[in-house]
Write a protein that holds these residues in place. Structure first.
Motif, mmCIF file in Angstrom:
data_model
loop_
_atom_site.group_PDB
_atom_site.id
_atom_site.type_symbol
_atom_site.label_atom_id
_atom_site.label_comp_id
_atom_site.label_asym_id
_atom_site.label_seq_id
_atom_site.Cartn_x
_atom_site.Cartn_y
_atom_site.Cartn_z
ATOM 1 N N ALA A 22 0.801 -1.220 0.000
ATOM 2 C CA ALA A 22 0.000 0.000 0.000
ATOM 3 C C ALA A 22 0.835 1.271 0.000
ATOM 4 N N THR A 23 2.035 1.212 0.595
ATOM 5 C CA THR A 23 2.819 2.433 0.792
ATOM 6 C C THR A 23 4.268 2.272 0.340
ATOM 7 N N GLY A 24 4.937 3.406 0.200
ATOM 8 C CA GLY A 24 6.350 3.391 -0.126
ATOM 9 C C GLY A 24 7.178 2.743 0.965
ATOM 10 N N TYR A 25 6.723 2.902 2.203
ATOM 11 C CA TYR A 25 7.413 2.263 3.320
ATOM 12 C C TYR A 25 7.349 0.741 3.190
ATOM 13 N N GLY A 26 6.179 0.233 2.795
ATOM 14 C CA GLY A 26 6.036 -1.203 2.577
ATOM 15 C C GLY A 26 6.959 -1.698 1.478
ATOM 16 N N LYS A 27 7.119 -0.898 0.444
ATOM 17 C CA LYS A 27 8.028 -1.256 -0.647
ATOM 18 C C LYS A 27 9.472 -1.270 -0.165
ATOM 19 N N GLY A 51 14.076 -9.268 -6.388
ATOM 20 C CA GLY A 51 13.529 -9.592 -7.687
ATOM 21 C C GLY A 51 12.018 -9.499 -7.642
ATOM 22 N N GLY A 52 11.382 -9.992 -8.697
ATOM 23 C CA GLY A 52 9.931 -9.917 -8.735
ATOM 24 C C GLY A 52 9.472 -8.500 -9.027
ATOM 25 N N HIS A 53 8.194 -8.353 -9.264
ATOM 26 C CA HIS A 53 7.624 -7.058 -9.616
ATOM 27 C C HIS A 53 6.860 -6.522 -8.417
ATOM 28 N N VAL A 54 7.209 -5.316 -7.964
ATOM 29 C CA VAL A 54 6.567 -4.719 -6.809
ATOM 30 C C VAL A 54 5.601 -3.636 -7.268
ATOM 31 N N LEU A 55 4.323 -3.789 -6.873
ATOM 32 C CA LEU A 55 3.284 -2.812 -7.175
ATOM 33 C C LEU A 55 3.030 -1.995 -5.915
ATOM 34 N N CYS A 56 3.089 -0.680 -6.033
ATOM 35 C CA CYS A 56 2.972 0.174 -4.846
ATOM 36 C C CYS A 56 1.790 1.127 -4.991
ATOM 37 N N GLY A 57 0.919 1.138 -3.986
ATOM 38 C CA GLY A 57 -0.229 2.038 -3.990
ATOM 39 C C GLY A 57 -1.476 1.336 -3.480
#
Length: 405
Positions: free
Chosen positions: A35-40, A47-53
């Motif tokens: 959900a957040t930049g902190y979580g990212k 690796g893998g694809h990270v979706l943020c928001g």
């Protein structure tokens, strides 16, 4: 499911991040949504694809359909009821398999159990006293219904701009706003409760990974009453280990969990001295296990309870730890309620070549204290990765039940 199928993890917990890392190492095509930049930031680079928001239900459905996921794993926080509802509904509409990764709840007693934050507010309206709130920033707004919230509530939240700005806008500031990143040891929780003269500790049942046991023990030591917000919705779901087991037939490397770092070594401790520093809840659990073995136990703690077992093999030293307490010790257990003392024991034990288990820091351990199962013919030990003690306890329980069948 095939190994080429895509997986999406909604990760808002330590377990979600752990599963994402494990699946990535196992070669799975996995995306993770936070959900957040902190979580990212917490995810690191695996690796893998990270979706943020943040996503609402419609956006989740569109995401699942667009990327063609075959499996969606909901590893959001146990209290993120709306997110879980949106994810499960989106999966049902998309015809995609849905698994709920649910963090095991902690065991507790002598708490004031409230159904939700509104019930907490109603209780506090009729009961005076200062409160250390450890529920984060999301539901802080409800606490502002208390007439004297700005001086009575001490809000501990993450030090992210989003959380801090929200707290300031609600009227929390100065000493009543504590911006810190966990994990928090029992000792630090105790000091906070005493520093601010708190009569209550407000928390959620966040399980081992959320430091729940440390909060309960801290409240006990500081003489504070725990107010616990109950978990919402259903407790139906799977542990991280159960989901790994379900997927291990598709991803063989996942079953192995990669190469293990801790090799089980069973060593003879008969007649040897084991140091247990501390006499709180965790230290007493360690002591209970050690008493099943033919060793000598040296307990060092400023306050030693009368209920502690007595015997020729037990030496109690009623004071704070000193470096000389490690003289002649074969194994050491650092389980005090002070983070700095535990750290110091770990450093000194390593310098002397003494294996040490540091209760509040897996990184500082040179061995993990196991859950122990004994039979007349065998001694069985179970350990995990050091971040989910409840899962290890459940594994040990299953082994005991199997042995008694």
């Amino acid at each position: 499911m095939k190994s080429t199928d895509k997986i999406l993890i909604f990760a808002g917990t330590t377990e979600g991040r752990t599963l994402f890392e494990a699946l990535t190492r196992a070669g799975a095509d996995v995306d993770v949504s936070v959900a957040t930049g902190y979580g990212k930031e917490l995810l690191g680079d695996h690796g893998g694809h990270v979706l943020c928001g943040r996503c609402d239900g419609e956006q989740m459905l569109a995401l699942i359909q667009k990327n063609g996921y075959a499996l969606v794993i909901d590893a959001t926080h146990p209290y993120a009821a709306q997110a879980t509802s949106n994810i499960s509904r989106a999966c049902a509409l998309a015809g995609v398999e849905y698994l709920r990764l649910l963090r095991p709840s902690g065991e507790c007693s002598d708490v004031i159990l409230c159904e939700n934050i509104q019930a907490v507010v109603e209780y506090l309206k009729s009961h005076g006293g200062s409160v250390l709130s450890t529920i984060g920033s999301k539901e802080l707004g409800a606490l502002t219904e208390l007439p004297d919230f700005s001086s009575r509530i001490f809000a501990r939240i993450l030090s992210t701009p989003e959380a801090v700005d929200k707290a300031f806008s609600l009227g929390f500031s100065g000493k009543n706003l504590i911006c810190m990143q966990g994990p928090f040891s029992c000792g630090l929780n105790v000091e906070m409760l005493r520093q601010y003269g708190c009569d209550y500790l407000l928390t959620k049942n966040s399980g081992d990974a959320g430091g729940f046991d440390e909060k309960l023990e801290a409240a006990r030591q500081a003489g504070a009453q725990v107010i616990l917000i109950d978990r919402p919705g259903s407790d139906h779901g799977f542990s991280c280990e159960e989901i790994v087991e379900r997927l291990s037939s598709v991803f063989p490397l996942l079953e192995k969990g990669g190469k293990k770092t801790h090799f089980p070594i069973f060593t003879d401790i008969s007649g040897k001295t084991v140091l247990v520093a501390g006499a709180g809840r965790i230290a007493q659990r360690r002591l209970k296990t050690l008493l099943r073995f033919d060793c000598r136990i040296r307990i060092v703690a400023p306050h030693i309870p009368q209920t502690l077992p007595q015997g020729e093999a037990i030496c109690c030293i009623p004071r704070a730890f000193e470096e000389g307490d490690l003289e002649g010790v074969f194994l050491a257990v650092a389980a005090t309620d002070k983070r700095e003392v535990n750290r110091r024991i770990g450093i000194e034990a390593k310098r002397r070549g003494i294996p040490v288990s540091v209760a509040d820091s897996r990184e500082e351990c040179t061995f993990f204290f196991p859950a122990v199962i004994t039979t007349p013919q065998a001694v069985i030990g179970a350990v995990g990765s050091g971040d989910d003690h409840h899962a290890v306890a459940q594994t040990a329980k299953k082994i005991r039940e199997a042995l008694h069948d």
